[in-house]
Design a protein around this motif. Structure first.
Motif, mmCIF file in Angstrom:
data_model
loop_
_atom_site.group_PDB
_atom_site.id
_atom_site.type_symbol
_atom_site.label_atom_id
_atom_site.label_comp_id
_atom_site.label_asym_id
_atom_site.label_seq_id
_atom_site.Cartn_x
_atom_site.Cartn_y
_atom_site.Cartn_z
ATOM 1 N N HIS A 1 1.280 4.156 -3.013
ATOM 2 C CA HIS A 1 0.953 5.572 -2.804
ATOM 3 C C HIS A 1 2.165 6.454 -3.077
ATOM 4 O O HIS A 1 2.024 7.589 -3.519
ATOM 5 C CB HIS A 1 0.450 5.811 -1.372
ATOM 6 N N HIS B 1 0.827 -1.204 0.000
ATOM 7 C CA HIS B 1 0.000 0.000 0.000
ATOM 8 C C HIS B 1 0.868 1.265 0.000
ATOM 9 O O HIS B 1 0.605 2.208 -0.752
ATOM 10 C CB HIS B 1 -0.903 -0.040 1.239
ATOM 11 N N HIS C 1 -3.717 1.612 -8.089
ATOM 12 C CA HIS C 1 -4.420 1.796 -6.811
ATOM 13 C C HIS C 1 -5.473 2.904 -6.840
ATOM 14 O O HIS C 1 -6.367 2.930 -5.997
ATOM 15 C CB HIS C 1 -3.386 2.058 -5.699
ATOM 16 N N HIS D 1 -7.844 7.146 5.853
ATOM 17 C CA HIS D 1 -6.948 6.890 4.714
ATOM 18 C C HIS D 1 -7.641 7.272 3.405
ATOM 19 O O HIS D 1 -7.026 7.877 2.525
ATOM 20 C CB HIS D 1 -6.505 5.436 4.662
ATOM 21 N N HIS E 1 -9.498 4.207 -4.787
ATOM 22 C CA HIS E 1 -9.762 5.483 -4.107
ATOM 23 C C HIS E 1 -10.851 6.301 -4.789
ATOM 24 O O HIS E 1 -11.099 7.437 -4.395
ATOM 25 C CB HIS E 1 -8.469 6.299 -3.996
#
Ligand SMILES: [Zn+2]
Ligand SMILES: [Zn+2]
Length: 270
Positions: A147, A143, A157, A242, A161
């Protein structure tokens, strides 16, 4: 003295097995279904939708039952059908196009032999907790990387989001690479610990429940992070942060990795 200990532990082990043996015997009696290549896909989809359902019902009830809004992290948000349907579609698509062919390949490589004995209860619980801790560490690294490296974020990813604020059915709204990575970590941990097939099933149910709870947007007095002491578990309060802030709380479940690397953002107590 030692004889007393041995007989005591034998009784303990035996009682643990006694509890699980009938469950395991029932599953083994349906071997034709549990060993078919369809079972993992059906098991995974029904567990996931089953875990999402209570939260989806709460979302529908929310406008009519104002008291429910008190348990929402973002009280003014309710997912619309335009947000829910693509999420459900993505889950079905990925299970059909990726999970099913993978299980078909595994099935074609030969039948897995099911042991006649159920696992001991203590061993099952230990393995499930260890699998969760290992998964938490592996996903934390994955993760953070996805990011910190812009190309990885954009390509793999960003999709997860898209839904912010989050809701239960958005849990598995992710790229195929992200889904593959999660499945790969699970497989590695299960193989590493040589988990009993019943333990594997229990772990999958627990893991799916915790990941759905993480994205549900609801904080109840019985939410997992309220039950685990000393702030060891971040859960929905942390993962919701998050999703809204992007740069904190990278571990999906526990707090130790974020605390250690300075990325822990404590959630306000509700
Ligand atoms: Zn993220
Ligand atoms: Zn998420």
């Amino acid at each position: 003295m030692s004889g007393h200990n041995i007989s005591e532990s034998h009784v303990l082990c035996h009682s643990g097995q006694l509890f699980l043996q009938p469950v395991w015997d029932r599953l083994r009696s349906r071997e034709a279904f549990t060993q078919s290549p369809f079972f993992p896909v059906i098991f995974s989809i029904t567990t996931y939708v089953g875990c999402c359902l209570p939260f989806a019902i709460l979302d529908v009830l929310c406008p009519w039952v104002p008291a429910l809004r008190g348990y929402k992290i973002q009280p003014d948000f309710s997912p619309t059908a335009r947000q829910l349907l693509p999420c459900l579609g993505q889950t079905l698509y990925q299970h059909l196009v990726f999970v099913f062919p993978a299980t078909l390949l595994h099935w074609a490589s030969g039948p897995a032999l099911l042991p006649p004995d159920a696992p001991e209860l203590l061993q099952l619980v230990t393995h499930v907790v260890l699998c969760l801790l290992l998964f938490d560490a592996e996903f934390f690294v994955w993760h953070v990387l996805h990011h910190k490296v812009p190309w990885l974020y954009r390509t793999f990813h960003k999709m997860h989001h898209k839904n912010s604020p989050s809701f239960a059915l958005a849990t598995q709204y992710m790229s195929s690479w992200e889904l593959f990575s999660l499945g790969f970590f699970d497989m590695v941990n299960i193989t590493l610990l040589q988990c009993h097939p019943l333990t594997v099933m229990v772990f999958h149910v627990v893991n799916i429940w915790l990941s759905v709870e993480d994205h549900s947007g609801y904080e109840f007095p019985w939410s997992t992070h309220k039950l685990v002491p000393f702030g060891w578990y971040g859960g929905v309060a942390h993962h919701d942060l998050h999703h809204s802030q992007f740069n904190c709380n990278f571990a999906p479940y526990f707090t130790h990795w974020d605390r250690l690397l300075g990325t822990l953002q404590p959630a306000h107590a509700k």
